[in-house]
Enzyme design. Structure first.
Site, short mmCIF file in Angstrom:
data_model
loop_
_atom_site.label_atom_id
_atom_site.label_comp_id
_atom_site.label_asym_id
_atom_site.label_seq_id
_atom_site.Cartn_x
_atom_site.Cartn_y
_atom_site.Cartn_z
N ARG A 36 2.73 -15.97 9.70
CA ARG A 36 1.40 -15.89 10.56
C ARG A 36 1.22 -17.56 11.24
NH1 ARG A 36 -1.89 -12.89 5.64
NH2 ARG A 36 -1.29 -10.70 6.69
N LYS A 199 -2.05 8.26 1.15
CA LYS A 199 -2.95 9.05 1.03
C LYS A 199 -3.48 9.66 2.35
CE LYS A 199 -5.29 6.61 -2.48
NZ LYS A 199 -6.47 5.86 -2.49
N GLY A 355 0.78 -2.21 7.04
CA GLY A 355 1.55 -2.84 6.46
C GLY A 355 2.57 -2.31 6.00
N GLY A 378 -5.57 -3.59 8.59
CA GLY A 378 -6.86 -2.63 8.43
C GLY A 378 -7.31 -2.60 9.83
P1 AMP Z 1 0.17 3.50 2.71
O1 AMP Z 1 -0.38 2.03 2.47
O2 AMP Z 1 -1.03 4.33 2.73
O3 AMP Z 1 0.79 3.31 4.21
O4 AMP Z 1 1.17 3.66 1.71
C1 AMP Z 1 2.16 3.08 1.51
C2 AMP Z 1 2.84 3.59 0.17
O5 AMP Z 1 2.81 4.94 0.02
C3 AMP Z 1 4.09 3.01 0.01
O6 AMP Z 1 4.09 1.96 -1.23
C4 AMP Z 1 5.06 4.14 -0.51
O7 AMP Z 1 5.83 4.13 -1.61
C5 AMP Z 1 3.77 5.46 -0.67
N1 AMP Z 1 4.44 6.64 -0.68
C6 AMP Z 1 5.20 7.19 0.52
N2 AMP Z 1 5.52 8.51 0.13
C7 AMP Z 1 4.98 8.58 -1.14
C8 AMP Z 1 5.18 9.85 -1.98
N3 AMP Z 1 5.97 11.25 -1.31
N4 AMP Z 1 4.56 9.91 -2.96
C9 AMP Z 1 4.17 8.70 -3.64
N5 AMP Z 1 3.84 7.46 -2.62
C10 AMP Z 1 4.53 7.50 -1.45
#
Ligand code: AMP
Length: 397
Positions: A36, A199, A355, A378
């Site tokens: 950064r 999610k 991220g 974000g």
């Molecule tokens: P996000 O911050 O929403 O982009 O989520 C990233 C996280 O989602 C990572 O740490 C992954 O390990 C998790 N992730 C991806 N696929 C899955 C899955 N099928 N089940 C549980 N966690 C997941």
């Protein structure tokens, strides 16, 4: 008319630059990743080489509202002089007499680093008077901290009001906006967005906004299972959001109405527990056995996703395809990263943001094989949602 750092005359002027020096420090207060800081150097050097002086302000960590040794920006002074080759002075507060006098004494070519803005609660509250004290230090304001541009803090937004004529973006933000606008406003077709991560709820707005723009919307990662369950599939113990099933069905309907090809995985790697040493097997996406959980996309999905990606001219990727932090569930994410790199080599414009996809692309050393890697997190997601970011509007408006 918006001012540009490229053409502005910085001679004998003090430029107040909001940077993102929120770097990780170890317990000896040594910087463990200076990315950064290095990212801000072009903007700093531009002001210095045009005959100006630089006043830097940043936050570091999440202090509770007063001084905390571990969040002091004084730990960055030495490294900053090394990176810039300039003389760096440090003010042990960001407002009050000390910075005010040091700013007055500052000579062209010098840098003054202010102490952590968040040692004052007024910063995150967007306090007007606090912002005016910061503004009083300089003749011109430059915002180069994209990661905080979605916050209406004193140093990211309110301070700009005190520089109605002399405010501008630094190179980092300018490049971010150029890449994001290219994808949102003027994408070459076919345009494919790949959304993954844990999610759906975090990404609903982005997906909605993208449905008006993309030709293909690929969904992977944990959010898949809300879509599959909503359509009546068996997802075993996979991650899913019960109360987001209606929204998932609605997104599928909207995609159809807008002629967007919404592509869900057809198969997946399932595990008997959430563990790096779990037993695994491959099943259809809607046939996850009871007691098993889907942690990566399967081979057929990987082949299908890669094919669509390679036929695209604009690609946006946010979120991993599986739990890529564990080797057994990293294959889908890695293959998608490679497909994006290959498409880029064939002339596509690819933007990676958020991220975890940034972490993934770097893990596979493909950061320089894609067109742009956003540092936004974000802020990037909010921009992609079509939300106006206060820090951006404060300069543009
Ligand atoms: P996000 O911050 O929403 O982009 O989520 C990233 C996280 O989602 C990572 O740490 C992954 O390990 C998790 N992730 C991806 N696929 C899955 C899955 N099928 N089940 C549980 N966690 C997941």
């Amino acid at each position: 008319m918006m001012k540009s750092i490229e053409t502005f005359d910085f001679k004998k002027k003090n430029a107040l630059i909001r940077v993102d020096f929120n770097v990780p420090l170890n317990d000896k207060y040594e910087i463990t990743d200076d990315n950064r800081m290095r990212a801000a150097i072009p903007t700093i050097k531009k002001v210095l080489s045009s005959g100006g002086a630089v006043i830097l302000m940043s936050h570091l960590g999440r202090p509770k509202g007063g001084y905390e040794e571990k969040f002091s920006l004084k730990h960055l002074v030495k490294h900053l002089s090394k990176l810039t080759g300039a003389h760096v002075k440090f003010a042990d507060d960001c407002i009050g007499n000390t910075p005010s006098e040091m700013a007055k004494a500052l000579k062209p070519g010098e840098i003054l680093l202010l102490e952590n803005l968040r040692f004052h609660k007024e910063e995150t509250k967007g306090n007007e008077e606090f912002a005016s004290e910061l503004a009083s230090l300089a003749d011109v304001y430059i915002n180069d901290a994209f990661g905080t541009a979605h916050r209406a803090h004193a140093s990211t937004t309110i301070v700009a009001n005190f520089f109605p004529e002399n405010k501008m973006f630094g190179y980092l933000i300018a490049k971010e906006l150029e890449a994001l606008d290219k994808v949102l406003e003027d994408p070459k077709k076919p345009f494919t967005a790949i959304m993954g991560g844990a999610k759906v709820s975090d990404k609903i707005q982005v997906i909605e906004n993208l449905l008006d723009r993309v030709d293909n919307l690929i969904i992977g990662g944990g959010m898949t299972y809300t879509f599959i369950k909503a359509q009546g599939g068996n997802i075993g113990g996979s991650i899913m959001e019960e109360d987001k099933q209606d929204i998932a069905l609605d997104l599928i309907k909207k995609a159809r109405a807008k002629n967007v090809n919404l592509i869900l995985p057809v198969d997946n790697i399932v595990a008997d527990k959430f563990d790096a040493d779990a037993s695994t097997k491959e099943t259809d996406i809607d046939q996850v056995p009871e007691g098993w959980l889907g942690l990566d996309i399967g081979e057929r999905s990987t082949i299908e996703f890669s094919k669509v990606i390679k036929e695209s001219k604009t690609i946006l990727w946010n979120g991993p395809m599986g739990v890529f932090e564990m080797e057994k569930f990293a294959s889908g994410t890695k293959s998608i990263a490679i497909a994006i790199a290959e498409a880029t080599e064939d002339g596509a414009f690819s933007l990676i943001g958020g991220g975890d996809s940034v972490a993934a692309i770097n893990k596979y050393n493909l950061g320089d094989k894609v067109s742009f890697v956003s540092t936004g997190g974000g802020a990037m997601l909010e921009y992609m949602e079509g939300t106006k970011l206060p820090g951006i509007e404060a300069i543009r408006g």
